[in-house]
Design a protein around this motif. Structure first.
Motif, short mmCIF file in Angstrom:
data_model
loop_
_atom_site.label_atom_id
_atom_site.label_comp_id
_atom_site.label_asym_id
_atom_site.label_seq_id
_atom_site.Cartn_x
_atom_site.Cartn_y
_atom_site.Cartn_z
N VAL A 31 15.06 10.86 -32.83
CA VAL A 31 15.37 10.36 -31.49
C VAL A 31 14.09 9.90 -30.83
N ILE A 32 14.10 8.70 -30.29
CA ILE A 32 12.98 8.21 -29.51
C ILE A 32 13.36 8.36 -28.05
N ALA A 33 12.59 9.15 -27.31
CA ALA A 33 12.87 9.37 -25.88
C ALA A 33 12.65 8.07 -25.12
N GLY A 34 13.50 7.84 -24.15
CA GLY A 34 13.41 6.65 -23.33
C GLY A 34 14.60 6.57 -22.40
N PRO A 35 14.86 5.40 -21.83
CA PRO A 35 15.98 5.27 -20.89
C PRO A 35 17.33 5.69 -21.48
N ASP A 36 17.56 5.41 -22.74
CA ASP A 36 18.83 5.78 -23.38
C ASP A 36 18.85 7.21 -23.90
N ASN A 37 17.69 7.80 -24.07
CA ASN A 37 17.57 9.17 -24.59
C ASN A 37 16.57 9.92 -23.72
N PRO A 38 16.99 10.25 -22.48
CA PRO A 38 16.04 10.89 -21.56
C PRO A 38 15.75 12.34 -21.90
N LEU A 39 14.60 12.76 -21.43
CA LEU A 39 14.21 14.17 -21.41
C LEU A 39 14.56 14.69 -20.02
N ARG A 40 15.09 15.90 -19.94
CA ARG A 40 15.32 16.51 -18.63
C ARG A 40 14.85 17.94 -18.68
N ALA B 253 8.67 10.40 -30.22
CA ALA B 253 9.74 10.47 -31.22
C ALA B 253 9.94 11.93 -31.61
N PHE B 254 11.19 12.35 -31.68
CA PHE B 254 11.56 13.73 -31.97
C PHE B 254 12.39 13.82 -33.23
N ARG B 255 12.33 14.99 -33.87
CA ARG B 255 13.24 15.33 -34.97
C ARG B 255 13.98 16.58 -34.52
N LEU C 96 7.05 13.65 -39.34
CA LEU C 96 6.79 12.81 -38.17
C LEU C 96 5.32 12.68 -37.85
N SER C 97 4.56 13.74 -38.08
CA SER C 97 3.14 13.68 -37.74
C SER C 97 2.39 12.68 -38.63
N GLN C 98 2.98 12.32 -39.75
CA GLN C 98 2.34 11.38 -40.68
C GLN C 98 2.99 9.99 -40.62
N SER C 99 3.91 9.77 -39.67
CA SER C 99 4.67 8.52 -39.60
C SER C 99 4.28 7.71 -38.38
N GLU D 87 27.05 27.26 -27.57
CA GLU D 87 26.54 28.18 -26.55
C GLU D 87 25.59 27.53 -25.56
N ASP D 88 24.80 26.58 -26.00
CA ASP D 88 23.86 25.89 -25.11
C ASP D 88 23.92 24.42 -25.46
N ALA D 89 22.92 23.93 -26.17
CA ALA D 89 22.92 22.55 -26.67
C ALA D 89 23.26 22.61 -28.16
N PRO D 90 23.92 21.59 -28.70
CA PRO D 90 24.28 21.66 -30.11
C PRO D 90 23.10 21.51 -31.07
N PHE D 91 22.00 20.96 -30.59
CA PHE D 91 20.85 20.73 -31.46
C PHE D 91 19.59 21.33 -30.85
N ILE D 92 18.57 21.46 -31.68
CA ILE D 92 17.25 21.91 -31.25
C ILE D 92 16.24 20.84 -31.65
N ALA D 93 15.42 20.38 -30.69
CA ALA D 93 14.33 19.45 -31.02
C ALA D 93 13.18 20.31 -31.55
N VAL D 94 12.80 20.07 -32.81
CA VAL D 94 11.86 20.95 -33.49
C VAL D 94 10.51 20.29 -33.78
N GLU D 95 10.40 19.00 -33.50
CA GLU D 95 9.15 18.30 -33.80
C GLU D 95 9.05 17.08 -32.91
N VAL D 96 7.82 16.75 -32.50
CA VAL D 96 7.58 15.55 -31.70
C VAL D 96 6.30 14.89 -32.19
N THR D 97 6.28 13.60 -32.08
CA THR D 97 5.06 12.85 -32.31
C THR D 97 4.92 11.85 -31.18
N SER D 98 3.69 11.49 -30.86
CA SER D 98 3.41 10.59 -29.76
C SER D 98 2.56 9.44 -30.26
#
Length: 187
Positions: A124-133, A115-117, A11-14, A94-105
């Protein structure tokens, strides 16, 4: 490059356009359309750290974990199942089914896009349909989550959260924009 999914770049190169193209090309099974009878328990568990277990033993093959992740669904009652056209099996999360392990801005301020991996290579691109909380753990520490799809979330891992927090502290109040949505980082 990921050895299991060589089609996924670092992601850092994309660019955001590259990531959006990959998202458009990815086809997931239509689990929301499958409604077989419940068949029982899968004997599977997703630990809070994102490790997948079968009968108490960690899944040793990342490709198998990624395959199961494509048929994971959250039910209206909040439970999780693995579903195919013929079977529906319970799975413990136990918590969330996935872990966000990388982000690029890309971009700044209101024009920023994040954008997250995840640990199962969902992009996943964060936004109205994929919010961060942001929630709080019992000890008061921050617990950031990203909506991935259809009620499934990723816990944002600590290094990725620190990267987000570093960017968020440049704003007053602390927070980030992504695809036109504002995500506050303060209570």
């Amino acid at each position: 490059m990921d050895p299991i999914r060589p089609d996924l770049p670092d992601l850092s190169q994309s660019s955001l356009a590259d990531i959006a193209r990959l998202l458009a090309d990815r086809k997931l099974p239509p689990v929301e359309k499958w409604n077989p009878a419940h068949c029982g328990d899968s004997d599977m568990r997703i630990a809070a750290d994102g490790t997948w277990f079968y009968r108490g033993t960690p899944l040793g093959r990342p490709a198998m974990m990624k395959l199961f992740a494509t048929v994971l669904r959250r039910e209206p009652d909040g439970s999780f199942v693995l579903v195919t056209p013929a079977e529906k099996l319970s799975i413990t999360v136990e918590d969330a089914p996935f872990i966000a392990v990388e982000v690029t801005s890309e971009g700044e301020g209101e024009q920023r896009t994040l954008a997250f991996r995840t640990n199962v290579d969902d992009l996943v691109i964060a936004g109205p349909d994929n919010p961060l909380r942001l929630t709080r753990a019992p000890d008061g520490s921050p617990r950031p989550y990203l909506h991935v799809r259809a009620g499934l979330e990723a816990l944002v891992n600590r290094p990725t959260f620190y990267q987000l927090a570093d960017w968020a502290l440049d704003c007053d109040p602390p927070g980030l924009w992504s695809k036109g949505a504002w995500f506050a980082f303060a209570d």
